[in-house]
Design an enzyme around this catalytic site. Sequence first.
Site, short mmCIF file in Angstrom:
data_model
loop_
_atom_site.label_atom_id
_atom_site.label_comp_id
_atom_site.label_asym_id
_atom_site.label_seq_id
_atom_site.Cartn_x
_atom_site.Cartn_y
_atom_site.Cartn_z
N GLY A 16 25.26 77.91 31.87
CA GLY A 16 24.76 78.54 30.63
C GLY A 16 24.04 79.84 30.97
O GLY A 16 24.32 80.90 30.38
N HIS A 17 23.15 79.77 31.95
CA HIS A 17 22.46 80.99 32.40
C HIS A 17 23.48 82.00 32.95
O HIS A 17 23.38 83.20 32.70
CB HIS A 17 21.46 80.65 33.51
CG HIS A 17 20.38 79.70 33.12
ND1 HIS A 17 20.29 78.42 33.62
CD2 HIS A 17 19.31 79.84 32.29
CE1 HIS A 17 19.23 77.82 33.12
NE2 HIS A 17 18.62 78.65 32.31
N GLY A 44 20.61 82.26 24.60
CA GLY A 44 21.69 81.31 24.34
C GLY A 44 21.52 80.64 22.98
O GLY A 44 20.41 80.30 22.57
N VAL A 62 27.19 76.87 26.42
CA VAL A 62 28.14 76.42 27.45
C VAL A 62 27.97 74.91 27.61
O VAL A 62 26.84 74.41 27.69
CB VAL A 62 27.89 77.15 28.79
CG1 VAL A 62 28.84 76.64 29.87
CG2 VAL A 62 28.05 78.65 28.61
N SER A 112 21.91 72.06 30.45
CA SER A 112 20.46 72.26 30.34
C SER A 112 19.85 71.92 31.68
O SER A 112 20.32 71.00 32.36
CB SER A 112 19.89 71.31 29.26
OG SER A 112 18.49 71.18 29.42
N ARG A 123 17.27 70.44 32.05
CA ARG A 123 16.70 69.09 31.91
C ARG A 123 17.75 67.99 32.07
O ARG A 123 17.38 66.82 32.19
CB ARG A 123 15.98 68.94 30.56
CG ARG A 123 14.69 69.75 30.49
CD ARG A 123 13.88 69.44 29.25
NE ARG A 123 12.56 70.01 29.31
CZ ARG A 123 12.19 71.18 28.74
NH1 ARG A 123 13.06 71.87 28.05
NH2 ARG A 123 10.95 71.62 28.87
#
Length: 285
Positions: free
Chosen positions: A39-40, A153, A182, A191, A193
């Site tokens: 995602g990042h 995001g 994503v 995530s 987490r």
Amino acid sequence: MTTVQVVRTVPDLREALAPARRSGQVVGLVPTMGFLHEGHVSLLAAARERSDVVVMSLFVNPAQFGEGEDLDSYPRDEERDLLKAAESGADIFFAPGSGEVYPDGFSTHVEVEGLTDVLCGDPARRGSGHFRGVTTVVAKLLNMADPDLVFFGQKDAQQAIVVRRMARDLDFRAEVVVLPTVREPDGLALSSRNAYLEPTERERAAAINRALEAAGSSMPAGVDGALDAARTVLAEAEIEPEYLEARYADDLQPAQSFNGRPVLVAVAARVGRARLIDNVVIEPE
Ligand code: AMP
């Protein structure tokens, strides 16, 4: 792979950006709390594409964690993040210490009203302090890096809406760019987490996205019908949502119907030790 410059102070960041500034280059900023995942990486890739100089910030912001939340146990791996940032096209890796961001006597905060006391900001849940922490640190990062573009995001939909409002209200010059969520192959939103999930929890967690998909395909049943469909999917996976709500995507007011305006269906749920959030935007019929 580009060579990344690691900087830890605001003066060093400004110095590192000075040549780009002087030559009128486009600076893109990707704020993160680290423990990078795809995602990042997608934000960094978009920043790379649209900017001449890409700054990634890494700061686990204490101000956005509530009491009893996972600030101390939040996953951290700066070395790995630095490698991933380099691979993903970052030019500057800005990782300030908390004394740099919050010097002694720090007493100024930025608060966006109205959008921040629902969903993740509900005082009865995570608390309105969460978004005050987010907007204060993002305002600071925008002042520190003064980017032309800043990337967020859609995974954190409310955060994106709140930051956009702040940037408009306070005349930050950065354009706020929001990129799609994503997901893992089974639909679970990536995530940091997710690292907390045990294997069986990880499997159950995929129900969160399935529930959002069920809401989307139950649009004809109206808002209540769609939320019921989502709740059923969550219940099958023994997930009790902290919230599951349908709100208009522009002002976060409760959605009455799917006619006319895009509706954000947002969910937060604890699975094991992880508090997970996800959302879908349902476009009008
Ligand atoms: P975080 O490090 O969790 O604070 O996230 C940093 C940025 O990455 C935020 O703008 C998030 O919305 C974004 N982000 C986190 N997870 C995802 C994801 N699965 N897809 C796209 N963006 C994401």
